[in-house]
Write a protein that holds these residues in place. Structure first.
Motif, PDB file in Angstrom:
ATOM      1  N   ASN A   1      10.633  30.357 -14.957  1.00 28.96           N
ATOM      2  CA  ASN A   1       9.939  29.101 -15.259  1.00 28.96           C
ATOM      3  C   ASN A   1       8.509  29.124 -14.727  1.00 28.96           C
ATOM      4  O   ASN A   1       7.553  28.834 -15.444  1.00 28.96           O
ATOM      5  N   ILE A   2       8.391  29.461 -13.445  1.00 25.83           N
ATOM      6  CA  ILE A   2       7.066  29.477 -12.797  1.00 25.83           C
ATOM      7  C   ILE A   2       6.197  30.581 -13.394  1.00 25.83           C
ATOM      8  O   ILE A   2       5.025  30.370 -13.713  1.00 25.83           O
ATOM      9  N   ALA A   3       6.796  31.772 -13.579  1.00 24.06           N
ATOM     10  CA  ALA A   3       6.037  32.904 -14.130  1.00 24.06           C
ATOM     11  C   ALA A   3       5.512  32.568 -15.528  1.00 24.06           C
ATOM     12  O   ALA A   3       4.354  32.851 -15.856  1.00 24.06           O
ATOM     13  N   HIS A   4       6.365  31.941 -16.343  1.00 25.77           N
ATOM     14  CA  HIS A   4       5.955  31.577 -17.702  1.00 25.77           C
ATOM     15  C   HIS A   4       4.801  30.582 -17.656  1.00 25.77           C
ATOM     16  O   HIS A   4       3.853  30.672 -18.441  1.00 25.77           O
ATOM     17  N   GLY A   5       4.859  29.620 -16.726  1.00 26.64           N
ATOM     18  CA  GLY A   5       3.778  28.636 -16.589  1.00 26.64           C
ATOM     19  C   GLY A   5       2.450  29.295 -16.270  1.00 26.64           C
ATOM     20  O   GLY A   5       1.417  28.966 -16.864  1.00 26.64           O
ATOM     21  N   LEU A   6       2.481  30.277 -15.361  1.00 29.35           N
ATOM     22  CA  LEU A   6       1.240  30.966 -14.964  1.00 29.35           C
ATOM     23  C   LEU A   6       0.707  31.844 -16.094  1.00 29.35           C
ATOM     24  O   LEU A   6      -0.469  31.772 -16.457  1.00 29.35           O
TER      25      LEU A   6
ATOM     26  N   GLY B   1       6.083  44.489 -11.114  1.00 31.98           N
ATOM     27  CA  GLY B   1       4.903  44.303 -10.271  1.00 31.98           C
ATOM     28  C   GLY B   1       4.114  43.071 -10.649  1.00 31.98           C
ATOM     29  O   GLY B   1       3.203  42.668  -9.940  1.00 31.98           O
ATOM     30  N   LEU B   2       4.466  42.444 -11.793  1.00 33.74           N
ATOM     31  CA  LEU B   2       3.835  41.176 -12.179  1.00 33.74           C
ATOM     32  C   LEU B   2       4.935  40.117 -12.309  1.00 33.74           C
ATOM     33  O   LEU B   2       6.124  40.428 -12.436  1.00 33.74           O
ATOM     34  N   ALA B   3       4.527  38.840 -12.289  1.00 30.80           N
ATOM     35  CA  ALA B   3       5.488  37.743 -12.170  1.00 30.80           C
ATOM     36  C   ALA B   3       6.542  37.712 -13.280  1.00 30.80           C
ATOM     37  O   ALA B   3       7.677  37.318 -13.058  1.00 30.80           O
ATOM     38  N   GLY B   4       6.163  38.145 -14.500  1.00 28.25           N
ATOM     39  CA  GLY B   4       7.091  38.025 -15.621  1.00 28.25           C
ATOM     40  C   GLY B   4       8.365  38.851 -15.469  1.00 28.25           C
ATOM     41  O   GLY B   4       9.393  38.552 -16.075  1.00 28.25           O
ATOM     42  N   PHE B   5       8.320  39.884 -14.627  1.00 26.84           N
ATOM     43  CA  PHE B   5       9.430  40.830 -14.532  1.00 26.84           C
ATOM     44  C   PHE B   5      10.647  40.235 -13.833  1.00 26.84           C
ATOM     45  O   PHE B   5      11.776  40.330 -14.314  1.00 26.84           O
ATOM     46  N   TRP B   6      10.430  39.603 -12.666  1.00 24.92           N
ATOM     47  CA  TRP B   6      11.559  39.222 -11.804  1.00 24.92           C
ATOM     48  C   TRP B   6      12.481  38.199 -12.459  1.00 24.92           C
ATOM     49  O   TRP B   6      13.705  38.344 -12.413  1.00 24.92           O
ATOM     50  N   GLY B   7      11.908  37.185 -13.058  1.00 26.57           N
ATOM     51  CA  GLY B   7      12.736  36.137 -13.654  1.00 26.57           C
ATOM     52  C   GLY B   7      13.625  36.695 -14.754  1.00 26.57           C
ATOM     53  O   GLY B   7      14.831  36.406 -14.807  1.00 26.57           O
ATOM     54  N   GLU B   8      13.039  37.518 -15.616  1.00 27.89           N
ATOM     55  CA  GLU B   8      13.811  38.074 -16.738  1.00 27.89           C
ATOM     56  C   GLU B   8      14.892  39.014 -16.223  1.00 27.89           C
ATOM     57  O   GLU B   8      16.033  38.991 -16.693  1.00 27.89           O
ATOM     58  N   MET B   9      14.548  39.817 -15.217  1.00 30.59           N
ATOM     59  CA  MET B   9      15.537  40.762 -14.694  1.00 30.59           C
ATOM     60  C   MET B   9      16.698  40.022 -14.033  1.00 30.59           C
ATOM     61  O   MET B   9      17.873  40.343 -14.261  1.00 30.59           O
ATOM     62  N   LEU B  10      16.396  39.023 -13.226  1.00 25.96           N
ATOM     63  CA  LEU B  10      17.455  38.275 -12.530  1.00 25.96           C
ATOM     64  C   LEU B  10      18.318  37.483 -13.511  1.00 25.96           C
ATOM     65  O   LEU B  10      19.528  37.363 -13.318  1.00 25.96           O
ATOM     66  N   ALA B  11      17.685  36.943 -14.567  1.00 35.38           N
ATOM     67  CA  ALA B  11      18.464  36.206 -15.579  1.00 35.38           C
ATOM     68  C   ALA B  11      19.448  37.171 -16.259  1.00 35.38           C
ATOM     69  O   ALA B  11      20.609  36.813 -16.510  1.00 35.38           O
ATOM     70  N   MET B  12      19.004  38.401 -16.524  1.00 38.42           N
ATOM     71  CA  MET B  12      19.893  39.387 -17.149  1.00 38.42           C
ATOM     72  C   MET B  12      20.977  39.856 -16.167  1.00 38.42           C
ATOM     73  O   MET B  12      22.127  40.069 -16.552  1.00 38.42           O
ATOM     74  N   PHE B  13      20.627  39.983 -14.892  1.00 38.12           N
ATOM     75  CA  PHE B  13      21.636  40.303 -13.871  1.00 38.12           C
ATOM     76  C   PHE B  13      22.703  39.215 -13.814  1.00 38.12           C
ATOM     77  O   PHE B  13      23.890  39.500 -13.668  1.00 38.12           O
TER      78      PHE B  13
END
Length: 559
Positions: free
Chosen positions: A355-360, A415-427
Motif C-alpha cells: 500500500n505504502i510502496a504503491h503510494g510513493l 532493493g526498492l519499495a515495490g519489491f517487499w510488499g509483493e513478495m510478502l503478499a505472495m509468501f
C-alpha cells in the motif's frame, strides 16, 4: 510525549485541513497578498498542508514504537448518544504510516500546484477542495467508529468529483460522473453492512468490536457473511478490485496531475485499509468464507491489469501513458488484496507495505507523466515515441532517468519499495491461514508471479519508447544536426518532417523547442518520493516493525 499532546496532534491533523479549506475561501489579509490573490491562496495551501505534515511527523515521532499494537493518542467523546455514535480517534502501527503518507503526498501536491497550477477555474476553490480531500482521507485512517469511518469515506468523493470535473482533461465530465456513481453505489451497500454490524452487536466502536470476546463475537455466521459481503463490495470499488475497477482508468486519465497523484497515492488505500481495520478483526468468519473469492479476484486483477498495460504499451495501440499507469494500479492493488485474502500475518504485512510502496511509486509516476504532458502537450505513447520522438535520455537526461527509476521501482526490483510488499503478499498466499485451500492459493500465487513478469515487460517497453525513443527519432536527430545547429535538442514532428529539416532548418528551430529538464520546484516535489522508495526498499523493517505487532494483535483479537 504526553498522551494529551498526542491527542491534540491527532485531532489537529484531522481538523486543520478543514479549517484551512474554509480560510482559503476568504480574501487574503493585506500582508499576505503577495503578487496576486491567486498566488496568496496557493501559498496558503502550501502552508496549511505543510503544518499538517509537520504535525503528522511529530505524531510519528511521539508515537510509542514499543507498543505499535496499541491504539495511541485516543480521543473518545460521545457525539450522537441516541445512536451510540462517538467521536473516537486513535492511531496504531497500521494507520500511522498511512497518515504520514497522506500528509506528505498532499503537501507535495500543494507545493507542485503553487508553481504549476492546473488550467481551470480560480485557485481558491482548487486549494479548498484539496484541503477537504486531505481532511477526509486523514480522518478515514484516524477514526475508530464505524459511522465516522463511513462519513470520512464519503467526504472524499465530493472534492475529487469537482477536481476531475473542473480541472481535468478530455472526457472529464464523463470520468467524474463515472467515478462518483461507482463509488457512491459501493458506499450505499457498505453502509448497510456497517449498520448491520452496529445494530446486531450494539456498538459502532471499532476497538470494542475488534477485541477478543467483545460484542462482535456474538455475531452469527450469517450476519458476518452478509456484513463482509456488503462492506467488501463498497471497499472493493474503492480498492479497486477487478471487475469493479472500470471507473479508475477514466478518472485517472481525466484528472489533473495532482488529482491523479492523490487518487493513486491515497484514495485507493482507503478501500484496502477498510478490509484490514474492519472486515478482518470484526467479522473473521465471514472474511474466512470470502477469502478464496477475494484472492481469486485479486489474482485475475493482477494479470488483467498487466495485460491491459501490455496492450496499451504496444506500438500503434493508441496507448495513453496516464491510462497505462492507472491500469498498473489495478495490478498493484491486486497484490494488496491477495495479501489480505491470505489472512496470515505475512500476507497482511505485505499488503500494508505494498500500500505504502504503491503510494510513493505511483504518486511519483503520475507526477512525471503530468510533467511530460506539460512538455509535449500529450500523453499518447505513439505521439511521444514516434512523432515527437521522446528520446528523453538525449533531450532531458535527468527527467528520463527519474522516469526509468519510477518504472523499475514499479516493477518490483529488489532493493526498492515495490519489491517487499509483493513478495510478502505472495509468501502469504503460499502458506494461507488454516482452513483456506492451499492448492487454490498456490494457483493464485502463480498467477501473481506471472503478473510480475508481465509488469516488467510493459514497463520496460514504456521506458524504451519514451526514454530511448525510436530508430526514426535517431535518424531525424542526425538529419536535424546536419541541417542546423540546435535542432537536435528539439522535438521533431515525424518522418515526414525529415525533408523539411534538411531544407528549412530555421523553420524546424521554431517548431521544435528543446524539452526542458527537471525544474527546481519539480526536484523539490519529487525527490522525497524517490528517496523514500529507496529507503523503504533498503530498510523495510522500519515499516514492518510498526505494522507487524498491530497485525498480530488484529488477527489474535478477532479469533
Amino acid at each position: 510525549m504526553s498522551h494529551h499532546a498526542m491527542q491534540i496532534l491527532l485531532a489537529g491533523v484531522v481538523v486543520l485541513p478543514l479549517i484551512g479549506a474554509l480560510a482559503a475561501l476568504f480574501p487574503a489579509p493585506p500582508g499576505l497578498k503577495g503578487k496576486s490573490p491567486d498566488q496568496a491562496v496557493l501559498r496558503h495551501g502550501v502552508t496549511v498542508t505543510g503544518v499538517v505534515l509537520a504535525a503528522a511527523v511529530a505524531l510519528a515521532a511521539g508515537f510509542d514504537h514499543a507498543k505499535p499494537a496499541e491504539m495511541q493518542a485516543q480521543t473518545d467523546i460521545s457525539w450522537i448518544p441516541a445512536l451510540g455514535i462517538r467521536i473516537h480517534l486513535g492511531v496504531d502501527g497500521i494507520s500511522l504510516p498511512l497518515l504520514v503518507l497522506t500528509a506528505l503526498l498532499t503537501f507535495l501536491c500543494a507545493l507542485y500546484s503553487y508553481f504549476k497550477m492546473p488550467a481551470g477555474p480560480s485557485p481558491k476553490a482548487f486549494v479548498a477542495l484539496i484541503l477537504v480531500l486531505e481532511s477526509g482521507t486523514l480522518a478515514t485512517f484516524a477514526v475508530l467508529d464505524l459511522m465516522l469511518f463511513f462519513l470520512a469515506f464519503e467526504m472524499v468523493l465530493i472534492p475529487m468529483y469537482f477536481l476531475i470535473n473542473r480541472w481535468g482533461g478530455a472526457n472529464r465530465q464523463y470520468a467524474a460522473w463515472k467515478f462518483i456513481l461507482y463509488t457512491l453505489l459501493g458506499s450505499v451497500v457498505m453502509l448497510l453492512g456497517l449498520l448491520l454490524i452496529g445494530l446486531k452487536s450494539g456498538t459502532f466502536d471499532m476497538v470494542a468490536l475488534a477485541t477478543d470476546n467483545g460484542p462482535a463475537s456474538q455475531l452469527s455466521h450469517t450476519v458476518q457473511l452478509l456484513a463482509v459481503l456488503a462492506i467488501g463490495i463498497g471497499l472493493a470499488v474503492k480498492a479497486p478490485m477487478w471487475p469493479l475497477h472500470s471507473w479508475l482508468p477514466d478518472a485517472h486519465t481525466a484528472a489533473p496531475t495532482v488529482g491523479s497523484v492523490l487518487l493513486a497515492g491515497v484514495l485507493l488505500k482507503m478501500g484496502t485499509y477498510g478490509f484490514v481495520r474492519i472486515a478482518l478483526p470484526i467479522a473473521p468468519d465471514g472474511m474466512h468464507t470470502f477469502a478464496p473469492y477475494l484472492a481469486a479476484f485479486a489474482a485475475v486483477g493482477i494479470v488483467y491489469g498487466s495485460l491491459a498495460c501490455l496492450a496499451l504499451a504496444r506500438r500503434g495501440a493508441k496507448g495513453d501513458l496516464k491510462r497505462l499507469i492507472a491500469y498498473s494500479s489495478v495490478g498493484h492493488m491486486g497484490f494488496v488484496l491477495l495479501g489480505i485474502a491470505s489472512m496470515t500475518p505475512t500476507g497482511i504485512n505485505g499488503a500494508l507495505f505494498a500500500n505504502i510502496a504503491h503510494g510513493l511509486i505511483t504518486g511519483l509516476l503520475f507526477f512525471l507523466v503530468g510533467a511530460l504532458k506539460d512538455r509535449y502537450g500529450t500523453t499518447d505513447l505513439d505521439a511521444m515515441a514516434g512523432r515527437t520522438g521522446a528520446a528523453l535520455y538525449g533531450r532531458a537526461p535527468r527527467f528520463g532517468g527519474l522516469l526509468a527509476f519510477g518504472a523499475i521501482a514499479s516493477l518490483g526490483l529488489p532493493g526498492l519499495a515495490g519489491f517487499w510488499g509483493e513478495m510478502l503478499a505472495m509468501f502469504g498466499a503460499f502458506e494461507p491461514a488454516d482452513g483456506l485451500s492451499r492448492p487454490a492459493f498456490l494457483t493464485f500465487m502463480a498467477l501473481a508471479g506471472l503478473g510480475t513478469l508481465l509488469t516488467a515487460a510493459y514497463l520496460l517497453i514504456v521506458v524504451r519508447r519514451v526514454c530511448m525513443g525510436s530508430k526514426e527519432t535517431a535518424e531525424q536527430d542526425a538529419l536535424a544536426a546536419t541541417a542546423g545547429e540546435g535542432a537536435t535538442a528539439g522535438v521533431t514532428p515525424g518522418p515526414a518532417a525529415a525533408t523539411t529539416v534538411a531544407t528549412a532548418p530555421t523553420a524546424v528551430k521554431e517548431r521544435a523547442p528543446a524539452v526542458p529538464d527537471i525544474a527546481p520546484y519539480e526536484y523539490v516535489a519529487w525527490t522525497p518520493l524517490a528517496a523514500l522508495t529507496v529507503l523503504a526498499g533498503l530498510w523495510p523493517a522500519a515499516l514492518l516493525g510498526l505494522t507487524d505487532p498491530a497485525v498480530q494483535n488484529l488477527l489474535g483479537g478477532g479469533s
